[in-house]
Design a protein around this motif. Structure first.
Motif, PDB file in Angstrom:
ATOM      1  N   LYS A 127       0.892  -1.292   0.128  1.00 29.64           N
ATOM      2  CA  LYS A 127      -0.028   0.157  -0.014  1.00 29.64           C
ATOM      3  C   LYS A 127       0.885   1.093   0.083  1.00 29.64           C
ATOM      4  CE  LYS A 127      -3.848  -2.109   2.441  1.00 29.64           C
ATOM      5  NZ  LYS A 127      -4.637  -1.816   3.657  1.00 29.64           N
ATOM      6  N   THR A 128       0.479   2.077  -0.519  1.00 28.22           N
ATOM      7  CA  THR A 128       1.003   3.622  -0.785  1.00 28.22           C
ATOM      8  C   THR A 128       0.194   4.712  -0.252  1.00 28.22           C
ATOM      9  OG1 THR A 128       0.324   3.793  -2.918  1.00 28.22           O
ATOM     10  CG2 THR A 128       2.586   2.648  -2.584  1.00 28.22           C
ATOM     11  N   GLY A 129       0.754   5.804  -0.145  1.00 27.04           N
ATOM     12  CA  GLY A 129       0.032   6.982   0.313  1.00 27.04           C
ATOM     13  C   GLY A 129       0.776   8.418  -0.189  1.00 27.04           C
TER      14      GLY A 129
ATOM     15  N   VAL B  30       2.144  11.882   0.013  1.00 27.26           N
ATOM     16  CA  VAL B  30       2.823  13.058   1.085  1.00 27.26           C
ATOM     17  C   VAL B  30       2.553  14.250   0.430  1.00 27.26           C
ATOM     18  CG1 VAL B  30       4.861  13.725   2.165  1.00 27.26           C
ATOM     19  CG2 VAL B  30       4.391  11.271   1.795  1.00 27.26           C
TER      20      VAL B  30
ATOM     21  N   VAL C  85       9.997   6.515   1.262  1.00 30.21           N
ATOM     22  CA  VAL C  85       9.571   7.635   0.773  1.00 30.21           C
ATOM     23  C   VAL C  85      10.171   7.741  -0.731  1.00 30.21           C
ATOM     24  CG1 VAL C  85       9.653  10.122   1.147  1.00 30.21           C
ATOM     25  CG2 VAL C  85       9.443   8.526   2.977  1.00 30.21           C
TER      26      VAL C  85
ATOM     27  N   THR D 211       4.690   7.707  -0.136  1.00 28.38           N
ATOM     28  CA  THR D 211       5.304   6.855   0.882  1.00 28.38           C
ATOM     29  C   THR D 211       4.555   5.268   0.811  1.00 28.38           C
ATOM     30  OG1 THR D 211       5.631   6.401   3.171  1.00 28.38           O
ATOM     31  CG2 THR D 211       3.517   7.240   2.685  1.00 28.38           C
TER      32      THR D 211
ATOM     33  N   PRO E 113       3.732   3.203   3.762  1.00 27.82           N
ATOM     34  CA  PRO E 113       3.728   3.314   5.301  1.00 27.82           C
ATOM     35  C   PRO E 113       4.299   2.122   5.961  1.00 27.82           C
ATOM     36  CG  PRO E 113       1.532   4.045   4.086  1.00 27.82           C
ATOM     37  CD  PRO E 113       2.373   3.354   3.095  1.00 27.82           C
ATOM     38  N   ASP E 114       4.048   1.068   5.505  1.00 30.83           N
ATOM     39  CA  ASP E 114       4.672  -0.286   6.193  1.00 30.83           C
ATOM     40  C   ASP E 114       6.063  -0.225   6.396  1.00 30.83           C
ATOM     41  OD1 ASP E 114       1.991  -1.198   6.777  1.00 30.83           O
ATOM     42  OD2 ASP E 114       2.304  -2.888   5.137  1.00 30.83           O
TER      43      ASP E 114
ATOM     44  N   LEU F 259       8.146   3.020   5.931  1.00 26.13           N
ATOM     45  CA  LEU F 259       8.203   4.116   6.714  1.00 26.13           C
ATOM     46  C   LEU F 259       8.069   4.079   8.351  1.00 26.13           C
ATOM     47  CD1 LEU F 259       8.614   7.277   6.418  1.00 26.13           C
ATOM     48  CD2 LEU F 259       6.315   7.650   6.437  1.00 26.13           C
ATOM     49  N   LYS F 260       7.239   3.278   8.687  1.00 33.51           N
ATOM     50  CA  LYS F 260       6.967   3.069  10.235  1.00 33.51           C
ATOM     51  C   LYS F 260       8.084   2.280  10.912  1.00 33.51           C
ATOM     52  CE  LYS F 260       3.926  -1.014  10.081  1.00 33.51           C
ATOM     53  NZ  LYS F 260       2.582  -1.496  10.449  1.00 33.51           N
TER      54      LYS F 260
ATOM     55  N   ARG G  32      10.486   5.049  12.193  1.00 34.14           N
ATOM     56  CA  ARG G  32       9.991   6.112  13.175  1.00 34.14           C
ATOM     57  C   ARG G  32      10.322   5.560  14.556  1.00 34.14           C
ATOM     58  NH1 ARG G  32       3.850   6.371  10.765  1.00 34.14           N
ATOM     59  NH2 ARG G  32       4.441   8.002   9.326  1.00 34.14           N
TER      60      ARG G  32
END
Length: 157
Positions: free
Chosen positions: A90-92, A94, A124, A146, A148-149, A151-152, A155
């Protein structure tokens, strides 16, 4: 970055193995060439049968800006979701920067799309996309997307 084999001739079914977009929100028809981690090229054919033409607009149908942005984004996704470890993730969004619409796209026209991945770090992806109708620039955009999986994982806890 690791070197991957170039992919050729990915149809709509193939594309769906790499990204989550599905009808009626799949806005690319074919990927003619994708070099994972570098670029992707392909197209979208716009038939009058598209669901948005009767309402955008009945007297002068043309492709809505959001459809163009989404189509360019989906080709951009193919620059990094073709890297085997990211396939199907999955993507999102930014950011969407500098979108420029240079010409109207009408039913019956083919939109050729060329996406370039400028950088990809820690989930990213940054890059730019250009589209053309008969060699004439139709739309350009800069994107940051991004995964998300991924990128997290970077964090702080």
């Amino acid at each position: 970055m690791e070197e991957y084999n170039t992919l050729y001739d990915l149809n709509a079914i193939d594309i769906q193995t790499y990204q989550k977009n599905r009808y009626p929100m799949l806005f690319i028809d074919y990927v003619t060439e994708a070099k994972p981690g570098q670029y992707a090229k392909g197209f979208k054919n716009f038939s009058y049968n598209e669901w948005y033409f009767p309402v955008h607009f009945d007297d002068e149908p043309n492709v809505p800006a959001f459809v163009q942005i989404e189509g360019l984004t989906q080709m951009f996704l193919m620059t990094f979701l073709t890297i085997p470890e990211y396939k199907g993730m999955k993507t999102g969004f930014v950011s969407i920067d500098g979108a420029k619409f240079k010409r109207k796209i009408e039913p019956g026209e083919r939109l050729d799309i060329e996406a370039t991945l400028d950088s990809f770090k820690r989930g990213v992806a940054k890059g730019h996309v250009e589209s053309y109708v008969n060699g004439e620039v139709a739309c350009t955009i800069k994107l940051t997307i991004t995964i998300p999986d991924v990128l997290k994982k970077y964090r702080p806890a």
